[in-house]
Design an enzyme around this catalytic site. Structure first.
Site, PDB file in Angstrom:
ATOM      1  N   GLU A  72     -13.915   4.602   5.555  1.00 18.11           N
ATOM      2  CA  GLU A  72     -12.909   5.171   6.450  1.00 18.11           C
ATOM      3  C   GLU A  72     -13.459   5.415   7.851  1.00 18.11           C
ATOM      4  O   GLU A  72     -14.612   5.802   8.031  1.00 18.11           O
ATOM      5  CB  GLU A  72     -12.372   6.471   5.858  1.00 18.11           C
ATOM      6  CG  GLU A  72     -11.330   7.188   6.712  1.00 18.11           C
ATOM      7  CD  GLU A  72     -10.044   6.401   6.932  1.00 18.11           C
ATOM      8  OE1 GLU A  72     -10.128   5.265   7.449  1.00 18.11           O
ATOM      9  OE2 GLU A  72      -8.959   6.924   6.611  1.00 18.11           O
ATOM     10  N   TYR A 101       0.847  -1.191   0.000  1.00 22.22           N
ATOM     11  CA  TYR A 101       0.000   0.000   0.000  1.00 22.22           C
ATOM     12  C   TYR A 101       0.881   1.239   0.000  1.00 22.22           C
ATOM     13  O   TYR A 101       1.916   1.278   0.676  1.00 22.22           O
ATOM     14  CB  TYR A 101      -0.914   0.012   1.234  1.00 22.22           C
ATOM     15  CG  TYR A 101      -1.818   1.216   1.300  1.00 22.22           C
ATOM     16  CD1 TYR A 101      -2.887   1.346   0.416  1.00 22.22           C
ATOM     17  CD2 TYR A 101      -1.593   2.232   2.224  1.00 22.22           C
ATOM     18  CE1 TYR A 101      -3.717   2.458   0.461  1.00 22.22           C
ATOM     19  CE2 TYR A 101      -2.423   3.343   2.274  1.00 22.22           C
ATOM     20  CZ  TYR A 101      -3.479   3.450   1.390  1.00 22.22           C
ATOM     21  OH  TYR A 101      -4.292   4.555   1.425  1.00 22.22           O
ATOM     22  N   ASN A 153      -8.880  -0.094   7.250  1.00 24.73           N
ATOM     23  CA  ASN A 153      -7.692   0.728   7.487  1.00 24.73           C
ATOM     24  C   ASN A 153      -7.295   0.630   8.957  1.00 24.73           C
ATOM     25  O   ASN A 153      -7.987   1.157   9.826  1.00 24.73           O
ATOM     26  CB  ASN A 153      -7.996   2.184   7.111  1.00 24.73           C
ATOM     27  CG  ASN A 153      -6.814   3.099   7.344  1.00 24.73           C
ATOM     28  OD1 ASN A 153      -5.686   2.656   7.558  1.00 24.73           O
ATOM     29  ND2 ASN A 153      -7.064   4.402   7.311  1.00 24.73           N
ATOM     30  N   ARG A 182     -13.326   5.504  -1.682  1.00 24.81           N
ATOM     31  CA  ARG A 182     -13.252   5.688  -0.232  1.00 24.81           C
ATOM     32  C   ARG A 182     -14.302   6.710   0.175  1.00 24.81           C
ATOM     33  O   ARG A 182     -14.428   7.768  -0.448  1.00 24.81           O
ATOM     34  CB  ARG A 182     -11.863   6.182   0.163  1.00 24.81           C
ATOM     35  CG  ARG A 182     -11.779   6.684   1.604  1.00 24.81           C
ATOM     36  CD  ARG A 182     -10.379   7.091   1.974  1.00 24.81           C
ATOM     37  NE  ARG A 182     -10.384   8.206   2.922  1.00 24.81           N
ATOM     38  CZ  ARG A 182      -9.294   8.735   3.474  1.00 24.81           C
ATOM     39  NH1 ARG A 182      -8.107   8.246   3.183  1.00 24.81           N
ATOM     40  NH2 ARG A 182      -9.391   9.749   4.305  1.00 24.81           N
ATOM     41  N   HIS A 238      -7.434   4.327  -4.696  1.00 23.86           N
ATOM     42  CA  HIS A 238      -8.726   4.739  -4.160  1.00 23.86           C
ATOM     43  C   HIS A 238      -8.850   6.253  -4.233  1.00 23.86           C
ATOM     44  O   HIS A 238      -7.869   6.990  -4.110  1.00 23.86           O
ATOM     45  CB  HIS A 238      -8.965   4.224  -2.743  1.00 23.86           C
ATOM     46  CG  HIS A 238      -7.978   4.643  -1.703  1.00 23.86           C
ATOM     47  ND1 HIS A 238      -7.983   5.890  -1.117  1.00 23.86           N
ATOM     48  CD2 HIS A 238      -6.958   3.965  -1.123  1.00 23.86           C
ATOM     49  CE1 HIS A 238      -7.012   5.953  -0.219  1.00 23.86           C
ATOM     50  NE2 HIS A 238      -6.365   4.816  -0.211  1.00 23.86           N
ATOM     51  N   CYS A 271      -6.472  14.347   6.810  1.00 18.50           N
ATOM     52  CA  CYS A 271      -6.332  12.963   7.245  1.00 18.50           C
ATOM     53  C   CYS A 271      -7.691  12.412   7.661  1.00 18.50           C
ATOM     54  O   CYS A 271      -8.467  13.080   8.353  1.00 18.50           O
ATOM     55  CB  CYS A 271      -5.349  12.879   8.407  1.00 18.50           C
ATOM     56  SG  CYS A 271      -5.281  11.239   9.180  1.00 18.50           S
ATOM     57  N   ASP A 331      -0.669  15.900   5.684  1.00 24.15           N
ATOM     58  CA  ASP A 331      -1.563  15.204   4.763  1.00 24.15           C
ATOM     59  C   ASP A 331      -2.841  16.019   4.571  1.00 24.15           C
ATOM     60  O   ASP A 331      -3.912  15.656   5.047  1.00 24.15           O
ATOM     61  CB  ASP A 331      -1.876  13.812   5.334  1.00 24.15           C
ATOM     62  CG  ASP A 331      -2.779  13.002   4.423  1.00 24.15           C
ATOM     63  OD1 ASP A 331      -2.784  13.258   3.202  1.00 24.15           O
ATOM     64  OD2 ASP A 331      -3.501  12.125   4.943  1.00 24.15           O
ATOM     65  N   ASP A 334      -6.016  10.371  -3.038  1.00 25.34           N
ATOM     66  CA  ASP A 334      -6.722  11.495  -2.400  1.00 25.34           C
ATOM     67  C   ASP A 334      -8.076  11.741  -3.074  1.00 25.34           C
ATOM     68  O   ASP A 334      -8.847  10.818  -3.263  1.00 25.34           O
ATOM     69  CB  ASP A 334      -5.842  12.743  -2.407  1.00 25.34           C
ATOM     70  CG  ASP A 334      -4.730  12.687  -1.363  1.00 25.34           C
ATOM     71  OD1 ASP A 334      -4.810  11.818  -0.468  1.00 25.34           O
ATOM     72  OD2 ASP A 334      -3.793  13.491  -1.442  1.00 25.34           O
ATOM     73  N   GLU A 362     -11.358   9.433  -2.765  1.00 25.53           N
ATOM     74  CA  GLU A 362     -12.246   9.686  -1.641  1.00 25.53           C
ATOM     75  C   GLU A 362     -13.262  10.778  -1.939  1.00 25.53           C
ATOM     76  O   GLU A 362     -13.156  11.494  -2.949  1.00 25.53           O
ATOM     77  CB  GLU A 362     -11.430  10.033  -0.402  1.00 25.53           C
ATOM     78  CG  GLU A 362     -10.624  11.308  -0.528  1.00 25.53           C
ATOM     79  CD  GLU A 362      -9.501  11.377   0.489  1.00 25.53           C
ATOM     80  OE1 GLU A 362      -9.455  12.365   1.240  1.00 25.53           O
ATOM     81  OE2 GLU A 362      -8.664  10.452   0.523  1.00 25.53           O
ATOM     82  N   ASP A 372      -2.981   5.648  -2.693  1.00 22.66           N
ATOM     83  CA  ASP A 372      -3.938   6.635  -2.212  1.00 22.66           C
ATOM     84  C   ASP A 372      -3.922   7.827  -3.169  1.00 22.66           C
ATOM     85  O   ASP A 372      -2.947   8.568  -3.234  1.00 22.66           O
ATOM     86  CB  ASP A 372      -3.519   7.051  -0.807  1.00 22.66           C
ATOM     87  CG  ASP A 372      -4.371   8.143  -0.200  1.00 22.66           C
ATOM     88  OD1 ASP A 372      -5.302   8.628  -0.862  1.00 22.66           O
ATOM     89  OD2 ASP A 372      -4.089   8.519   0.956  1.00 22.66           O
TER      90      ASP A 372
END
Length: 299
Positions: free
Chosen positions: A191, A48, A213, A161, A116, A126, A62, A91, A118, A89
């Protein structure tokens, strides 16, 4: 020697086969290409690549400051060093739906097995911090539809996500996940689930693979692989764990160096030179060109 021998399209095909089997796949987070090699050597199922880790690698928080070019470039460096599938990731997709579409193809070209995207607003934060905001349903679905339309390899995994659990509750998360699947998402990353019962509720409502996660110091408890398997999860990630371990060791090492003037007391905690050379396959390079490796490491 050099990079992985398994081509990206084959990694994707094999990954999708294993994901379809229903088994739980373990994806520790790599913080650099060398750690990705170590994950493969230790027998895990995949790698990952965390957005939080890539931001931290640049000394940034982040909060959506990294660019598509930065993330795709670093993800390529990591993915090409392992025979395992790597998921990244992405974002919020780095912009509007057209930017999302470009992101998909950039990550395909970088050799990733999937990603993914989101449903937070951009810039994001985050997923385990308070005060998150999510986009409206229409915007969230457009991101996923754009991703699916842009994909050229049908085995490239597009995961949605959703962060809405922390904003509107579990029922809203289940409802949004269902609609993201209808929009074409191959898998769902719910999440910041509060407990195992929430993972189980998501499993009972959603037919596609689900990701758990297990990030430290966050909203979710640190459940075991067996616990997550028992409630039907298909993927589990530990996104920042290796970076946290490495940085914790670095902090303690610097404290020792400052206090004692050398690191002799820490030698037992270090990766030995011989172990490093084995991991990067010095011997393999020697077979290719003896001018690259022409000495032996004392053990």
């Amino acid at each position: 020697m050099l990079y992985a021998q398994t081509p990206a399209h084959e990694k994707r095909r094999l990954f999708r086969e294993r994901l379809a089997s229903g088994e739980l796949l373990r994806f520790p987070g790599a913080f650099n290409p060398l750690s990705a090699k170590l994950i493969g050597e230790r027998g895990f199922d995949g790698v990952y690549i965390s957005g939080a880790v890539l931001a931290a690698d640049l000394g940034l928080p982040d909060i959506g400051l990294t660019t598509l070019t930065e993330v795709a470039g670093r993800a390529k460096q990591i993915a090409r060093m392992t025979e395992l599938p790597a998921i990244v990731d992405a974002d919020t997709g780095f912009g509007e739906p057209m930017n999302v579409a470009r992101s998909i193809q950039e990550f395909e070209d970088a050799g990733l097995a999937g990603l993914h995207i989101e449903d937070q607003i951009n810039p994001k934060r985050c997923g385990h911090l308070d005060g998150k905001q999510v986009v409206d349903e229409d915007t969230a679905l457009k991101r996923i539809r754009a991703a699916v339309d842009a994909r050229r390899d049908s085995n490239f995994l597009i995961m949605a996500r959703t962060d809405i659990r922390a904003v509107e509750g579990l029922d809203a998360a289940i409802d949004r996940a269902k609609k993201l699947v209808d929009a074409g998402a191959d898998a769902i990353f719910p999440e910041a689930m509060a407990d195992l019962s929430e993972f189980e509720a998501m499993r009972n409502a959603i037919d596609v693979p689900l990701l758990a996660n297990m990030t430290e110091f966050g909203k979710s408890e640190l459940f075991t692989v067996d616990q997550l398997r028992d409630v039907g999860m298909n993927l589990v990630i530990w996104p920042v764990s290796l970076l946290r371990l490495a940085m914790g060791a670095a902090m303690r090492g610097l404290d020792e160096l400052d206090a004692s003037g050398n690191l002799e007391a820490k030698l037992g905690e270090m990766q030995h030179r011989a172990e490093l050379y084995e991991l990067v396959d010095y011997e393999g390079y020697n077979h290719f060109d003896t001018s690259v490796f022409n000495f032996r490491v004392a053990r």
